[in-house]
Motif scaffolding. Structure first.
Motif, PDB file in Angstrom:
ATOM      1  N   UNK A  86      -2.175 -13.894  -6.984  1.00  0.00           N
ATOM      2  CA  UNK A  86      -1.395 -14.093  -8.207  1.00  0.00           C
ATOM      3  C   UNK A  86      -2.003 -13.338  -9.385  1.00  0.00           C
ATOM      4  N   UNK A  87      -3.333 -13.231  -9.431  1.00  0.00           N
ATOM      5  CA  UNK A  87      -3.965 -12.531 -10.556  1.00  0.00           C
ATOM      6  C   UNK A  87      -4.419 -11.119 -10.191  1.00  0.00           C
ATOM      7  N   UNK A  88      -4.133 -10.694  -8.973  1.00  0.00           N
ATOM      8  CA  UNK A  88      -4.540  -9.367  -8.525  1.00  0.00           C
ATOM      9  C   UNK A  88      -5.782  -9.450  -7.645  1.00  0.00           C
ATOM     10  N   UNK A  89      -5.848  -8.538  -6.695  1.00  0.00           N
ATOM     11  CA  UNK A  89      -6.948  -8.536  -5.727  1.00  0.00           C
ATOM     12  C   UNK A  89      -8.314  -8.516  -6.409  1.00  0.00           C
ATOM     13  N   UNK A  90      -8.443  -7.734  -7.487  1.00  0.00           N
ATOM     14  CA  UNK A  90      -9.748  -7.587  -8.160  1.00  0.00           C
ATOM     15  C   UNK A  90     -10.267  -8.931  -8.668  1.00  0.00           C
ATOM     16  N   UNK A  91      -9.363  -9.837  -9.058  1.00  0.00           N
ATOM     17  CA  UNK A  91      -9.791 -11.152  -9.523  1.00  0.00           C
ATOM     18  C   UNK A  91      -9.740 -12.203  -8.415  1.00  0.00           C
ATOM     19  N   UNK A  92      -8.788 -12.055  -7.506  1.00  0.00           N
ATOM     20  CA  UNK A  92      -8.564 -13.125  -6.534  1.00  0.00           C
ATOM     21  C   UNK A  92      -9.554 -13.081  -5.370  1.00  0.00           C
ATOM     22  N   UNK A  93      -9.875 -11.877  -4.881  1.00  0.00           N
ATOM     23  CA  UNK A  93     -10.818 -11.809  -3.754  1.00  0.00           C
ATOM     24  C   UNK A  93     -12.182 -12.403  -4.118  1.00  0.00           C
ATOM     25  N   UNK A  94     -12.727 -12.149  -5.326  1.00  0.00           N
ATOM     26  CA  UNK A  94     -13.988 -12.810  -5.679  1.00  0.00           C
ATOM     27  C   UNK A  94     -13.898 -14.339  -5.629  1.00  0.00           C
ATOM     28  N   UNK A  95     -12.724 -14.880  -5.937  1.00  0.00           N
ATOM     29  CA  UNK A  95     -12.566 -16.340  -5.868  1.00  0.00           C
ATOM     30  C   UNK A  95     -12.648 -16.833  -4.434  1.00  0.00           C
TER      31      UNK A  95
END
Lengths: 316, 316
Positions: free
Chosen positions: A196-205
């Protein structure tokens, strides 16, 4: 707007449903839950005018549809079926009854696509902009897929194509519920979430919850044509749009490398039946690592730093 | 406000809970449901600045508390225990992190009073006023009490005292969950709801769902001292405030007349143990009738017409 007229229309617009023994007319709704070990899965999500949609551009129906689909995308993320949704709507006092109906019909249309009953709601009128909140109850026959099961050496995969959703897909996307249920049946998925927030932000989560890291090969990212279009206008490479743009609402998931032949049989071989029917591409984009850091793989296999969230805005 | 700082604080402010195997960090939360025949009870309710509270007067903590208590009052109305709540907050961009924390702590304080975990949430920031939406999942060992079971000749009762909540109780009321559970154990309750819009509007709703009517004796209404205070200022009789004012959040319920001695033993006799401990008065205010009309009982036992919703405003 006469509130009681709208409420009467509303109750006629919500069909009776054997899964909903107590419906919207009572203080709470009751839903029969065909659940996994009595687990109820819950989600709440809001969609605000000028934040998640813009009523100057988008119709009430489109806004309602997006509000529900955002929430249902989280059902996809856990590979569960939506058992019921509830709506809470803060209506601007400038809205007429037709607006309220269109908004509700957008919500209903989205829910019906997944055979999901609307079981409750709350409508208020105020002198501020439209706010729609959707709460979902999910039900799963299998243990729900979480963000916390990724293991070192797992393959990292995404569904669909990424980037440029701002050109319109952020309003019209379809939650990947059917695909998620199929994938969960076919593959030993170790972790999953929706983008939902983009891979760059979501994968770290996902990595943080799984206590692992990741290496992503940017050249393997499935780039959406919308990202290419955006790139022409803003000179930001399409691949960076695919990495950083939000609201793809595609699935990000991991599974052991050994399971990949299920998804990618040898060239010429048929795809597994159900998966072939879905016709949504699935792409491997990287690998989970034991260290809790994330990297991009450079053109010469060197490890590049992970882009900071929001970098694409601050670099302009 | 740095959103990530707030989210980090938030996850530390939400304790781990064995009833919540998947917590706020995932796409959906999972709640174990000790439910009655796999029934999940659901409710959504919003509280808006300048509609349900006023941040010019009320603190963020008080607003959060009210938002949650409004929703929990519906759990009381069904005589069920809240199994989990979720929060969705549209924060004004003028709010600082302390405001967001105080709001959350108000929500938490209200939920903890009923041992109810907060299992999910969604926070957005916009340039409009505060909107807080609360969704509740309820769980019941007994069939939930609905609005639809009232029978002709049933007694109509209310808890507490009515009217004048605008003087402050509309912010500070306590959801009658414990009382509802006790009453449901003691009495063969046929229907129940909470009084949120005032008896004049709410009783017709219960009657409509039960396909019955009612006669209310206005002189028997338990009048709150706040209604007396209001009456001195606005010259509207306190009894009419008790009948028409909203936000009492007391319980309105029906039971067969034959059960009344449980609630009202002979003068001098002790009240049933659990009920006496609660020390919240319960008053019989009328009787259910087979005809689907509602009436007030006049001073000479004549039937007077039911006051129209909102009459107290339009008559001024």
């Amino acid at each position: 707007m006469r509130e009681n007229d709208f409420l009467n229309w509303l109750s006629s617009a919500i069909p009776s449903d054997p899964r909903v023994p107590i419906n919207v007319g009572d203080d709470m709704a009751a839903v029969t839950l065909d659940s996994y070990k009595n687990l109820a899965l819950l989600k709440i999500d809001q969609a605000l005018d000028k934040v998640h949609f813009d009523l100057a551009i988008h119709s009430a129906r489109a806004a309602g549809k997006k509000a529900v689909n955002r929430c249902l995308s989280d059902c996809a993320a856990m590979a569960c079926s939506p058992a019921a949704i509830m709506l809470s709507v803060a209506l601007p006092n400038t809205a007429d009854e037709n607006f309220a109906r269109e908004l509700f019909l957008g919500c209903k249309q989205a829910a019906e696509k997944f055979n999901c009953p609307i079981v409750g709601g709350d409508t208020s009128i105020w002198d501020q902009r439209l706010a729609v909140t959707v709460a979902a109850l999910g039900s799963s026959h299998n243990p729900p897929l979480t963000r916390s099961g990724a293991k070192p050496n797992d393959a990292i995969l995404v569904t669909g194509k990424l980037g440029g959703s701002i050109l319109g897909r952020h309003m019209t996307f379809e939650p990947r519920i059917h695909l998620a249920l199929e994938l969960a049946k076919l593959l030993p998925i170790t972790s999953m979430m929706d983008l939902s927030d983009g891979l760059a932000q979501d994968l770290p989560r996902l990595c943080a919850r799984s206590k692992v890291g990741a290496i992503i090969a940017p050249q393997q990212l499935p780039i959406h044509p919308d990202a290419e279009t955006l790139s022409v206008n803003d000179n930001i490479p399409a691949g960076l749009h695919a990495l950083a743009d939000g609201e793809d609402y595609e699935l990000l998931f991991t599974c052991p490398e050994s399971a990949l032949p299920i998804l990618f049989p040898s060239p010429g071989a048929a795809l597994p039946g159900n998966l072939a029917k879905l016709a949504i591409p699935i792409t491997r984009i990287g690998t989970i690592t034991p260290e809790t850091t994330l990297h991009l793989l450079g053109p010469n296999d060197q490890l590049l730093p992970w882009p900071k969230a929001g970098w694409e805005h601050s670099s302009k």
